[in-house]
Design an enzyme around this catalytic site. Structure first.
Site, PDB file in Angstrom:
ATOM      1  N   ASN A  71      -6.254  -3.691   0.551  1.00  0.00           N
ATOM      2  CA  ASN A  71      -5.604  -2.569  -0.125  1.00  0.00           C
ATOM      3  C   ASN A  71      -4.260  -2.964  -0.735  1.00  0.00           C
ATOM      4  O   ASN A  71      -3.494  -3.715  -0.140  1.00  0.00           O
ATOM      5  CB  ASN A  71      -5.400  -1.412   0.855  1.00  0.00           C
ATOM      6  CG  ASN A  71      -6.721  -0.771   1.240  1.00  0.00           C
ATOM      7  OD1 ASN A  71      -7.609  -0.650   0.412  1.00  0.00           O
ATOM      8  ND2 ASN A  71      -6.848  -0.378   2.486  1.00  0.00           N
ATOM      9  N   HIS A  72      -3.996  -2.454  -1.917  1.00  0.00           N
ATOM     10  CA  HIS A  72      -2.725  -2.634  -2.597  1.00  0.00           C
ATOM     11  C   HIS A  72      -1.980  -1.302  -2.622  1.00  0.00           C
ATOM     12  O   HIS A  72      -2.589  -0.240  -2.548  1.00  0.00           O
ATOM     13  CB  HIS A  72      -2.948  -3.098  -4.045  1.00  0.00           C
ATOM     14  CG  HIS A  72      -3.485  -4.489  -4.161  1.00  0.00           C
ATOM     15  ND1 HIS A  72      -3.203  -5.303  -5.225  1.00  0.00           N
ATOM     16  CD2 HIS A  72      -4.295  -5.209  -3.346  1.00  0.00           C
ATOM     17  CE1 HIS A  72      -3.809  -6.468  -5.082  1.00  0.00           C
ATOM     18  NE2 HIS A  72      -4.490  -6.426  -3.946  1.00  0.00           N
ATOM     19  N   ARG A  73      -0.672  -1.389  -2.761  1.00  0.00           N
ATOM     20  CA  ARG A  73       0.142  -0.178  -2.883  1.00  0.00           C
ATOM     21  C   ARG A  73      -0.213   0.540  -4.184  1.00  0.00           C
ATOM     22  O   ARG A  73      -0.341  -0.086  -5.236  1.00  0.00           O
ATOM     23  CB  ARG A  73       1.619  -0.569  -2.863  1.00  0.00           C
ATOM     24  CG  ARG A  73       2.560   0.592  -3.024  1.00  0.00           C
ATOM     25  CD  ARG A  73       3.996   0.205  -2.772  1.00  0.00           C
ATOM     26  NE  ARG A  73       4.349  -1.073  -3.387  1.00  0.00           N
ATOM     27  CZ  ARG A  73       5.462  -1.730  -3.136  1.00  0.00           C
ATOM     28  NH1 ARG A  73       6.335  -1.252  -2.267  1.00  0.00           N
ATOM     29  NH2 ARG A  73       5.725  -2.865  -3.727  1.00  0.00           N
TER      30      ARG A  73
END
Length: 201
Positions: A71-73
């Site tokens: 997951n990325h921001r």
């Protein structure tokens, strides 16, 4: 494994303490059935999430599990992970709790996951479920449901809900292996009443 060299009971080969696998769960891959861990992606120790797989599961070749480390921001303009490259960019590292964390990925007992399926972070797949080949599982799967597609959706229930609940309460996968062996004919049949009788014996 006698007669099926491409099949491996993966509990015997997994070394990552955050991957927990039940007895008799196998991975089927003629190229490297013992290398199941390569299919658990973005599973970084600092994230701390677990992949928990129950007993007597059948995992086909090419099944992959995406973990929370992927997951990325998403709260800012860019989703690019600048911080992992250093050189001052680490100053924009996400604060604790800023990255999406969907919890552990949990696969029940007696689950069949078909060829090249993809299971996303935090998904729970219920006991006795079937995931069709090349499905992308993005949300929880009820016990004894058959799901397929991208995103995977329930195609049909294997048993009515009340029967599925009875099967979960029987939990034949928790029986001693001698009892499982003794009652195999009933376990592979569709006779739930007979299975309940075996459970009481």
């Amino acid at each position: 494994m006698a007669g099926f060299p491409q099949v491996c009971f993966i509990r015997n080969t997994v070394s990552n303490p955050n991957i927990i696998v039940g007895d008799y769960t196998y991975y089927d891959d003629p190229e490297d059935s013992e290398g199941f861990e390569r299919n658990v992606l973005y599973h970084f120790p600092f994230v701390g999430d677990r992949l928990v797989i129950g007993k007597f599961c059948a995992i086909a070749r090419g099944v992959q599990f995406i973990m929370n480390g992927a997951n990325h921001r998403m709260s800012g303009i860019s989703t690019y992970p600048f911080e992992i490259f250093g050189n001052g960019w680490e100053a924009v590292a996400p604060a604790d709790g800023e990255l999406l964390h969907k919890g552990d990925t949990v696969i029940g007992n007696d689950v069949w996951i078909g060829y090249e399926s993809l299971v996303m972070p935090g998904v729970h797949i219920g006991n006795g479920a079937i995931v069709a080949a090349r499905s992308v599982v993005v949300s929880d799967v009820p016990a004894y449901a058959i799901v397929g597609g991208n995103p995977a959706r329930v195609i049909r229930e294997r048993f009515p809900r009340d029967v599925a609940a009875r099967l979960e309460s029987i939990a034949w996968w928790d029986w001693p292996i001698d009892k499982v062996t003794q009652h195999l004919q009933v376990i592979v049949s569709g006779d739930v009443d007979a299975l309940e009788a075996c459970a009481r014996s």
